[in-house]
Motif scaffolding. Structure first.
Motif, PDB file in Angstrom:
ATOM      1  N   LYS A  45       0.851  -1.108   0.056  1.00 19.17           N
ATOM      2  CA  LYS A  45       0.179   0.106   0.035  1.00 19.17           C
ATOM      3  C   LYS A  45       1.067   1.189  -0.150  1.00 19.17           C
ATOM      4  O   LYS A  45       1.986   1.202   0.200  1.00 19.17           O
ATOM      5  N   ASP A  46       0.265   2.267  -0.126  1.00 20.36           N
ATOM      6  CA  ASP A  46       1.156   3.695   0.183  1.00 20.36           C
ATOM      7  C   ASP A  46       1.390   4.018   1.613  1.00 20.36           C
ATOM      8  O   ASP A  46       0.892   3.372   2.552  1.00 20.36           O
ATOM      9  N   ARG A  48       0.504   6.413   3.579  1.00 22.29           N
ATOM     10  CA  ARG A  48      -0.431   6.715   4.707  1.00 22.29           C
ATOM     11  C   ARG A  48      -1.386   5.575   4.927  1.00 22.29           C
ATOM     12  O   ARG A  48      -1.621   5.303   6.247  1.00 22.29           O
ATOM     13  N   THR A  50      -0.400   2.267   4.741  1.00 19.34           N
ATOM     14  CA  THR A  50       0.663   1.254   5.713  1.00 19.34           C
ATOM     15  C   THR A  50       0.578   1.943   7.107  1.00 19.34           C
ATOM     16  O   THR A  50       0.439   1.082   8.060  1.00 19.34           O
ATOM     17  N   ILE A 102       8.346   4.117   1.958  1.00 19.61           N
ATOM     18  CA  ILE A 102       7.938   3.343   0.781  1.00 19.61           C
ATOM     19  C   ILE A 102       8.884   4.124  -0.233  1.00 19.61           C
ATOM     20  O   ILE A 102       8.651   5.273  -0.422  1.00 19.61           O
ATOM     21  N   GLN A 107       8.535  -1.616   0.739  1.00 19.85           N
ATOM     22  CA  GLN A 107       8.394  -0.885   2.321  1.00 19.85           C
ATOM     23  C   GLN A 107       9.624  -1.116   3.109  1.00 19.85           C
ATOM     24  O   GLN A 107      10.022  -2.352   3.435  1.00 19.85           O
TER      25      GLN A 107
END
Length: 136
Positions: A45-46, A48, A50, A102, A107
């Motif tokens: 995910k992005d 925010r 995450t 990221i 990540q």
């Protein structure tokens, strides 16, 4: 960069960590070796999302988890986020500070952990170390 005097612990790779750094001595607050570990995983995910999911999960994962740091950050020009908390694990009261970054499809989660009693004193040192993170 780890704090001055800290050493890489090569055996940390066996536990699935990308790298582990250990303090030069046992922390007298709890007979625990303060440490920084780096975990590199595929980014699902992005940043925010995450961070939001991690903060939501921690109270279920860590006994008596209490959020004490929750702030956006910049790590060597990259958007990042700092999350820190205190919790109990295996009879120890611990504190940790995590930096989430990221980059591309990866990540990077860099985590400092110490006894909770030492955490307030070590937080600035840990934060400076985590924010010095850069991709090679």
């Amino acid at each position: 960069m780890p704090p001055s005097g800290w050493k890489e612990y090569p055996a940390g790779h066996a536990s699935g960590l990308s790298v582990v750094f250990l303090a030069p001595a046992v922390d007298p607050a709890a007979k625990f070796v303060d440490n920084i570990n780096v975990v590199i995983t595929p980014a699902a995910k992005d940043l925010r999302s995450t961070v939001a999911e991690s903060k939501q999960a921690y109270p279920r994962i860590f006994t008596h988890y209490r959020l004490v740091v929750d702030e956006p950050a910049i790590a060597n020009g990259r958007d990042a986020y700092l999350v820190g908390g205190t919790f109990e694990r295996e009879g120890l009261e611990l504190g940790n500070l995590q930096l989430f970054v990221i980059a591309g499809a990866k990540q990077y989660t860099i985590t400092f952990t110490s006894p909770a009693a030492s955490f307030p004193r070590l937080r600035r040192l840990a934060q400076a170390s985590l924010l010095s993170f850069r991709l090679a």
